[in-house]
Design a protein around this motif. Structure first.
Motif, PDB file in Angstrom:
ATOM      1  N   THR A 118      12.427  58.161 107.285  1.00  0.00           N
ATOM      2  CA  THR A 118      12.482  57.020 107.898  1.00  0.00           C
ATOM      3  C   THR A 118      11.345  56.112 107.551  1.00  0.00           C
ATOM      4  O   THR A 118       9.805  56.616 107.750  1.00  0.00           O
ATOM      5  CB  THR A 118      11.833  57.126 109.557  1.00  0.00           C
ATOM      6  N   PRO A 119       9.841  55.158 108.692  1.00  0.00           N
ATOM      7  CA  PRO A 119       9.195  54.569 108.488  1.00  0.00           C
ATOM      8  C   PRO A 119       7.961  55.572 109.230  1.00  0.00           C
ATOM      9  O   PRO A 119       8.491  56.306 109.898  1.00  0.00           O
ATOM     10  CB  PRO A 119       9.773  53.529 109.337  1.00  0.00           C
ATOM     11  N   TRP A 167       6.307  55.106 110.894  1.00  0.00           N
ATOM     12  CA  TRP A 167       6.098  54.932 113.182  1.00  0.00           C
ATOM     13  C   TRP A 167       7.304  55.228 113.744  1.00  0.00           C
ATOM     14  O   TRP A 167       7.437  55.298 114.632  1.00  0.00           O
ATOM     15  CB  TRP A 167       5.695  53.492 113.305  1.00  0.00           C
ATOM     16  N   LEU A 168       7.944  56.122 112.668  1.00  0.00           N
ATOM     17  CA  LEU A 168       9.373  56.390 113.481  1.00  0.00           C
ATOM     18  C   LEU A 168      10.042  57.969 112.895  1.00  0.00           C
ATOM     19  O   LEU A 168       9.376  58.018 112.000  1.00  0.00           O
ATOM     20  CB  LEU A 168      10.522  55.403 113.296  1.00  0.00           C
ATOM     21  N   SER A 169      10.103  59.163 113.188  1.00  0.00           N
ATOM     22  CA  SER A 169      10.476  60.557 113.007  1.00  0.00           C
ATOM     23  C   SER A 169      12.106  60.425 113.888  1.00  0.00           C
ATOM     24  O   SER A 169      12.132  60.705 114.058  1.00  0.00           O
ATOM     25  CB  SER A 169       9.583  61.505 112.955  1.00  0.00           C
ATOM     26  N   VAL A 170      12.811  61.336 112.673  1.00  0.00           N
ATOM     27  CA  VAL A 170      14.289  61.294 113.464  1.00  0.00           C
ATOM     28  C   VAL A 170      15.620  62.383 112.750  1.00  0.00           C
ATOM     29  O   VAL A 170      14.624  62.503 111.266  1.00  0.00           O
ATOM     30  CB  VAL A 170      15.456  60.181 113.227  1.00  0.00           C
ATOM     31  N   GLY A 172       9.078  58.179 118.240  1.00  0.00           N
ATOM     32  CA  GLY A 172       9.194  56.681 118.005  1.00  0.00           C
ATOM     33  C   GLY A 172      10.076  55.941 118.321  1.00  0.00           C
ATOM     34  O   GLY A 172      10.770  56.181 119.229  1.00  0.00           O
ATOM     35  N   PRO A 173      10.063  54.261 118.021  1.00  0.00           N
ATOM     36  CA  PRO A 173       8.699  53.593 117.431  1.00  0.00           C
ATOM     37  C   PRO A 173       7.227  53.752 118.199  1.00  0.00           C
ATOM     38  O   PRO A 173       6.761  53.711 119.218  1.00  0.00           O
ATOM     39  CB  PRO A 173       8.662  52.305 117.277  1.00  0.00           C
ATOM     40  N   SER A 174       6.776  54.747 116.827  1.00  0.00           N
ATOM     41  CA  SER A 174       5.449  54.879 117.543  1.00  0.00           C
ATOM     42  C   SER A 174       4.171  54.175 117.379  1.00  0.00           C
ATOM     43  O   SER A 174       4.277  52.548 116.517  1.00  0.00           O
ATOM     44  CB  SER A 174       4.306  56.021 116.890  1.00  0.00           C
TER      45      SER A 174
END
Length: 728
Positions: free
Chosen positions: A415-416, A418-421, A461-463
């Motif tokens: 993920t980018p 700014w995002l964690s899944v 996120g999005p952070s």
């Protein structure tokens, strides 16, 4: 009171299995040190003037220094009989031999026998032993005879405390045997004894420790004594005895051992007769830790037990101990590696349930094998597992076996930044050799298998973030991060849940067994970089607001005695502030979605000065009254502080535990201590609630302790009349 279960032989067996490992091949070898001392027989002299008479006498004057073997003598004048090696030294006489030193105005001495007499003399020995007398005779290599003098560990010219003796013999690395002894504080005589034996050893010495005398409002006047027994270089035993005029008689032991740097342990026992209950009350504790066991295991034993809750509440003086809700003992072997951990454990927990009753839970033993998240062949999948097999026993009659398997498969998605899944799937399968009847709640010998599946997706996120290039409070840069967090959790139906014998979190999952839930939170984080080229970045503040909602069955809450169902849990707000190592602040607020008010509040603050010499700790917990309820609210806080009042000489420590709802102090403790070069004086006042079966009773202690250097502690419990003098 609930009957106590007999102690399990399995727990004892595990302890006895570990102990022999401490004795096999672990005894340290005894070390010998040999020193080559200067050869005796040759006298070397340095003096301003030297004169020889008839070839028999030598007279040396003016800054005379005579060296003979390991002995060095300084004086203004020395006369030597060169045939017999008898000398007479006069004026500022100093005799040095190793760490020993004698001084006098006049001395008659024989160099060959190393014996003699010093007049108007002083002496010093290790460790910090000083004596002075009209006459000091050196009667052998290690023994001195003292006449009409004083014996102390303080400044010999103006001792804060001393023993004035008529005569005595002092042997280095052994004992001082003194006669007609008067103990003095300054010049004031306090205590007289016809005979006194005092150890002069660098190492630990066998003998009686300083006696304990005093008065207690519950126990009466008492006399306590301890006898110390060293066992080789790495173990010792102290035997303790207490006599009380109100019928309390106590005896105990303290055993310590450190045979190697990998092994240490301590055993404490104490028993006391209780005339109020006509029983023998007791307590015991044993701790043992050992590294480097075969197979890379580490072993730890920590066992604590009391005869009953009365001893726990009545005889324990520490507020932190006598207000605990349970007693926990364990013994385990553990082996940790980078990808797994293996534990063999036996433990016992006695939980106090009120009104003098308790329940006991034991694992005898339990074997646990857990694997840490491990990546599967370069894929984004990670595998972990928790497994255990246990023999369980409870005080309400259950004794059964349980096997639990809990594997988990998770995925780390790309993920980018700014995002964690992170999706995750877990399966739990638990086998029980015994169960409960769902109608009567009675224990039945029927096997039970319970299984359920859990799946969850956690997203952060999005952070959003922003950097502030501002200097403030020792930091050069700040970063503010806003992180929304979500977690969806699915739990399959759990059949026969009402047949499970509840024991721990394996049997009562910490996640609520609601089919589908979603937890959402908003987290604010402030990260600061310390000023300077080597400054580190760390989180100095966080603020989180979270709540859980049910997408299926409602949550069940109890407000007072009322059972209420709701599709949401209360809102939880948590604040953590830690700008410096010396400052920490935490706060939590629970806002009820049903009550529409603040239900609970907790605050804690810790301030510590560099070096820890000054500190202030504050904790407050409050439960607010629910709408329509008349009971159930509480508010308690605790404050503890300590600071030096006069450099390092005078210090004050205090702690207060206050119940604001009942408007009474649970405990107050004030302790002040004066530290001098060769003694310490401590004064303590304690007001507390004493818990026995039935209503608590308020009690007060006044204690005065005196520590003399190289002697030990003289603890004194002051009677109420004297205690009023020291009332805070």
């Amino acid at each position: 009171m609930t009957p106590r279960m007999p102690r399990s032989p399995l727990l004892v067996s595990l302890v006895l299995w570990i102990l022999p490992l401490t004795l096999h091949g672990q005894a340290p070898s005894r070390l010998n040190f040999d020193f080559d001392l200067p050869q005796k027989g040759e006298v070397t002299v340095s003096a301003a003037h030297q004169e020889y008479l008839s070839g028999l006498y030598a007279i040396w004057t003016g800054d005379v220094v005579v060296t003979y073997g390991d002995i060095t003598i300084h004086a203004d004048k020395i006369t030597r009989n060169q045939k017999t090696d008898d000398i007479v030294a006069e004026g500022r006489v100093i005799v040095d031999q190793g760490t020993r030193r004698l001084t006098a105005q006049r001395m008659a001495y024989n160099l060959q026998s190393e014996t003699g007499t010093l007049f108007d003399a002083t002496g010093s020995l290790e460790p910090d032993i000083y004596f002075r007398g009209e006459k000091i005779e050196k009667i052998s290599e290690d023994t001195y005879r003292l006449t009409n003098g004083i014996f102390t560990s303080c400044d010999i010219d103006n001792p804060a405390w001393s023993f004035e003796v008529a005569s005595g013999e002092i042997t280095t690395d052994d004992y001082a045997r003194l006669r007609n002894v008067s103990f003095r504080t300054g010049r004031l005589p306090v205590l007289w004894t016809p005979y006194l034996v005092w150890p002069t050893k660098d190492e630990r010495a066998r003998g009686f420790l300083t006696p304990r005398v005093g008065f207690d409002s519950r126990l009466g006047s008492y006399l306590g004594s301890s006898y110390f027994i060293p066992i080789g270089p790495s173990a010792d035993v102290t035997i303790i005895g207490d006599l009380h005029t109100n019928g309390y008689y106590g005896i105990g032991t303290e055993t310590r051992y450190v045979p190697t740097t990998l092994i240490n342990g301590e055993l404490e026992t104490y028993a006391v007769t209780d005339p109020d209950t006509d029983r023998l009350e007791w307590k015991g504790s044993y701790t043992h830790a050992q590294e480097g066991l075969p197979g890379g295991f580490r072993g730890v034993v920590d066992i604590r037990d009391y005869s009953d809750i009365d001893f726990f509440r009545f005889f324990e003086r520490d507020f932190e101990i006598n207000t605990l809700s349970n007693i926990y003992s364990s013994a385990y072997l553990t082996r940790n590696r980078s990808n797994y951990s293996l534990n063999i454990r036996a433990d016992r927990r006695e939980q106090f349930t009120g009104f003098g009753n308790s329940e006991t839970f034991e694992q005898l033993p339990a074997i646990q094998f857990n694997t840490y998240p491990t990546r599967i062949s370069g894929t984004p999948l990670y595998y972990s597992m928790e497994t255990s097999a246990s023999h369980l026993r409870t005080s309400f009659g259950a004794e059964y076996y349980r096997a639990d398997l809990f594997p988990t498969l998770s995925m780390q998605l790309r993920t980018p930044p700014w995002l964690s899944v992170k999706p995750q799937v877990s399966l739990r399968e638990t086998f029980y050799s015994q169960s409960r009847d769902p109608l009567t709640r009675a224990l039945v010998d029927e096997e039970l298998s319970r299984s359920y599946t859990q799946g969850q997706v956690e997203a952060i996120g999005p952070s959003l973030s922003r950097i502030f290039d501002s200097s403030f409070g020792g930091f050069s840069k700040f970063k503010h991060v806003i992180e929304p967090r979500f977690r969806y959790l699915y739990t399959s139906d759990v059949e026969d849940q009402d047949r499970v014998i509840r024991f721990d979190t394996v049997d009562s999952p910490y996640l609520p067994l609601v089919g589908q839930t979603i937890e959402y939170a908003l987290v604010n984080r402030l990260i600061a970089r310390e000023a300077g080229e080597t400054g580190n970045a760390r989180e100095v503040l966080s603020l989180a607001v979270r709540q859980t909602a049910s997408l299926a069955d409602p949550f069940v809450q109890f407000i007072g005695s009322q059972r209420i169902e709701s599709d949401r849990t209360p809102i939880q707000v948590d604040l953590h502030l830690n700008p410096y190592q010396s400052i920490a602040f935490d706060a939590g607020v629970e806002i009820g979605n049903v009550t529409q008010q603040v239900d609970q509040v907790n605050l804690s603050a810790n301030l510590t000065a560099p070096g820890g010499r000054q500190y202030l700790n504050f904790t407050w917990f409050a439960r607010l009254l629910a709408p329509g309820a008349t009971t159930g609210d509480s508010s308690q806080f605790r404050v503890s502080t300590g600071l030096p009042l006069w450099k390092d000489k005078l210090r004050l420590d205090a702690s207060i535990n206050y119940d604001a709802t009942r408007e009474e102090f649970l405990e107050q403790r004030y302790f002040t201590r004066f530290n001098a070069s060769c003694y310490n004086i401590g004064l303590e006042f304690r007001d507390f609630l004493e818990y026995r079966t039935g209503a608590p009773r308020r009690n007060r202690d006044y204690r005065l302790s005196i520590d003399l250097k190289n002697v030990g502690s003289i603890p004194i419990n002051l009677p109420g009349s004297l205690g009023n003098i020291f009332r805070f």
